[in-house]
Structure formats: C-alpha cells, structure tokens
Design an enzyme around this catalytic site. Structure first.
Site, short mmCIF file in Angstrom:
data_model
loop_
_atom_site.label_atom_id
_atom_site.label_comp_id
_atom_site.label_asym_id
_atom_site.label_seq_id
_atom_site.Cartn_x
_atom_site.Cartn_y
_atom_site.Cartn_z
N ALA A 1 -1.20 6.52 0.52
CA ALA A 1 -2.83 5.68 0.60
C ALA A 1 -3.08 5.21 1.95
O ALA A 1 -1.83 5.13 2.84
CB ALA A 1 -2.67 4.47 -0.26
N LEU B 1 0.86 -1.33 0.04
CA LEU B 1 -0.17 -0.11 -0.02
C LEU B 1 0.86 1.03 -0.02
O LEU B 1 1.72 1.26 0.91
CB LEU B 1 -0.97 -0.07 1.15
CG LEU B 1 -2.17 0.90 1.07
CD1 LEU B 1 -3.12 0.57 -0.04
CD2 LEU B 1 -2.98 0.82 2.59
N ASP B 2 0.75 2.10 -0.89
CA ASP B 2 1.79 3.35 -1.27
C ASP B 2 1.47 4.19 0.03
O ASP B 2 0.70 4.21 0.93
CB ASP B 2 1.32 4.03 -2.34
CG ASP B 2 1.55 3.28 -3.66
OD1 ASP B 2 2.47 2.46 -3.76
OD2 ASP B 2 0.90 3.84 -4.71
N PRO B 3 2.78 4.91 0.42
CA PRO B 3 2.63 5.57 1.57
C PRO B 3 1.70 7.07 1.48
O PRO B 3 1.18 7.23 2.47
CB PRO B 3 4.13 6.17 1.39
CG PRO B 3 4.95 5.44 0.64
CD PRO B 3 3.97 4.62 -0.12
#
Length: 321
Positions: free
Chosen positions: A46, A42-44
């Site tokens: 997000a 999960l992207d930073p």
C-alpha cells in the site's frame, strides 16, 4: 522535536522502515535523539498517508489506531488470491466480469455497519500467534467475523494509477463521478474510495464485493488518502524527508502535536489550572462538555489529553512541553 511528519509512503516499504528513515534523517540533521513511532500500520503493497510521531506526539500514536481511514483501492476481477492482494498465489478464478451498473447497485450493501471476515494473511493474533505466520506454516485457522463500519463507498473519479489526492476524495460525492461510456460493458477492474472505521480490512472488502457480483477479485492497488486528521495534502516523500534531514530543516515539514487532536475540542486553561495539570492533578468545576478533550495553556501550548465528566477533569496523557 515534538510533532508529526506525514509520509506519503511508497510502494514496497513497511511502516517500520518509514520510522527508520525518519530516524536516519534526524541523525543526519544533528537533531537530539527523540522517540519516533508510527500512527497505524500500512502494508508494504500500500502507499499513502503514514503519520510518523516524534517526541511527545508518540503519546498520541495510539489514537491514530482508533481513527477512521480513507482508502482508494482497485479490485481486479476474475482472480482471487490467498492473500487477497497481488502478492499471493491464485486461489480461485472466474470468467465473470461485472458491469459498472452492477457494481454501483451492490455498493449500498457494503455501506454502514457490516460483518467482515479478516484475511487469513493478517496481523491478527490467534492463540497468541499472528494469523499470517500460521497461514504461511500451512495451519488452517478460522477467522472470526468482526463488525466494522463503512462510512462511505464510492467509485473513484480517477483511474487506478494510485495518484489520488485528498482533494479528489473530498469531491467524490457520487458513484457516477468521472464515469463515462457504456455502463453495461464488462469491467476487468474498478477503483473505489472507502471511508472506513478502525479494524476494517480493505482486502476483505474487495473480496466480498467481487463475490457479491458473482465473480472473484483481489486488491491490485491500495492507497491511503487520509488517516484520522492527516491527509495527503500534508504528506511528503521519503526523498524529501532525507533532503530536509541533510539540511537540518525537518521543522519545515513538522506539524505540531495538536494537529493530531483536530477531531476533538480544545479547552483553554488558566495559568493556575495549566500548572496544576502539568503536575498531574485533577481539576473540578470545569465548564466544558463531557468527553475527551485536549487542554492547552493560555499561550496555546498543549498541556494534556484529558477526560471531562460532570465538570471533573481527569488527565489521560500529559505532555512535557
């Protein structure tokens, strides 16, 4: 410790940092050392559901990569960035702002199987190198189109603050839910909820929706509401993880291994069959439908992830429980 901790990942934190936070909590609680991994990056930028696998559950972490996901995301219209999110440099602008009715009309074009070009700032490998490393180095790369599936795409019933819960998603049955006012008025942004297959890039989806509306856009908010069988209603904050660790009470938030297997059927074995599977032996004459199944002992303890074909049981991954 064997099972799942579901984090509600905060903004600015990477997935590996979430794993590190759980490891710190385990050490603080005096727990025995165990394997810890996450079930899908999960992207930073997000927030939301990040499954953390502990112990024997790490054998199932790979299944989370193949699982469908549900996201809430906001498209900010008028600006496209190099990264297709709020972090990148502006690459294109437009004065056009779509109306709600126009957005509603275009969503069916992005539902079902679609072709999608991934962002150049992504973790995909090109000639052995990450696309984002090449992009940051100024290397021009051609991102190949890939086929993904958008199971559903609707307008969110809530504004874009990112506090959407799984219950909100479940109740979103109409693109008009929660909308009011002039549907012809121009909008600076819209928050959508997408149920997508593995490999789908929400940033690309936002880019393509904006372009289909004769404007440009980028993701200004991204929140994962569900990953496979795990939803926000079972997620806890990092502060709560740390608090439980200090009190040696992480078991309060730990979900069992089988919580990650809710999407496939269970097969209850006899004591003799369970022992044979624990020893790594295949079985024949199994009265079960073909497909991926998880086998459990008579007491309910998971024994293995198995594949059934024509009454033959083959072990995919065994559990040492």
């Amino acid at each position: 410790m064997n099972g799942w901790l579901i984090l509600d990942k905060p903004l600015g934190l990477g997935s590996t940092q979430g794993v590190s936070a759980v490891k710190r909590a385990l050490r603080a609680g005096g727990y025995a050392k165990c394997k810890v991994g996450h079930g899908g990056t999960l992207d930073p930028l997000a927030t939301g559901v990040l499954p953390i696998a502990l112990g024997e559950a790490t054998k199932l972490a790979g299944r989370m990569l193949d699982a469908s996901k549900v996201y809430a995301f906001t498209i900010g219209f008028g600006t496209e960035t190099e990264t297709l999110d709020a972090e990148g440099e502006v690459s294109a602008t437009s004065e056009v702002r779509p109306a709600f009715a126009d957005i509603e009309a275009v969503l069916p074009r992005f539902t079902g199987p679609i072709e999608q070009i991934p962002p150049k700032y992504s973790a995909l490998k090109i000639d052995g190198k990450r696309a984002y490393d090449l992009a940051r180095a100024g290397v021009e790369v051609e991102m190949k189109t890939r086929r993904v599936t958008i199971e559903s795409l609707t307008v969110s019933p809530e504004p874009a603050e990112g506090r959407l819960s799984d219950e909100n998603w479940a109740s979103t049955n109409s693109a008009r839910t929660g909308m009011s006012g002039d549907e012809g008025a121009p909008l600076d942004s819209i928050t959508l909820i997408a149920h997508v297959s593995k490999g789908t890039y929400i940033r690309s989806l936002a880019r393509d929706i904006a372009r289909a509306l004769d404007t440009v856009g980028h993701v200004t908010m991204l929140r994962r509401l569900r990953a496979g069988p795990f939803a926000l209603d079972s997620a806890i904050s990092l502060d709560r993880v740390a608090e439980l660790g200090q009190g040696a009470a992480l078991e309060e938030a730990l979900l069992p291994i089988e919580a990650g297997l809710d999407d496939i059927p269970a097969l209850t074995l006899t004591p003799g069959e369970a022992e044979a599977v624990r020893q790594g032996r295949s079985l024949s004459g199994i009265a079960a439908d073909d497909g991926l199944t998880w086998a459990r002992a008579p007491d309910g303890i998971p024994v293995a992830l198995v594949q059934i074909e024509g009454g033959e049981l083959r072990i995919v991954r065994g559990f040492n429980l």
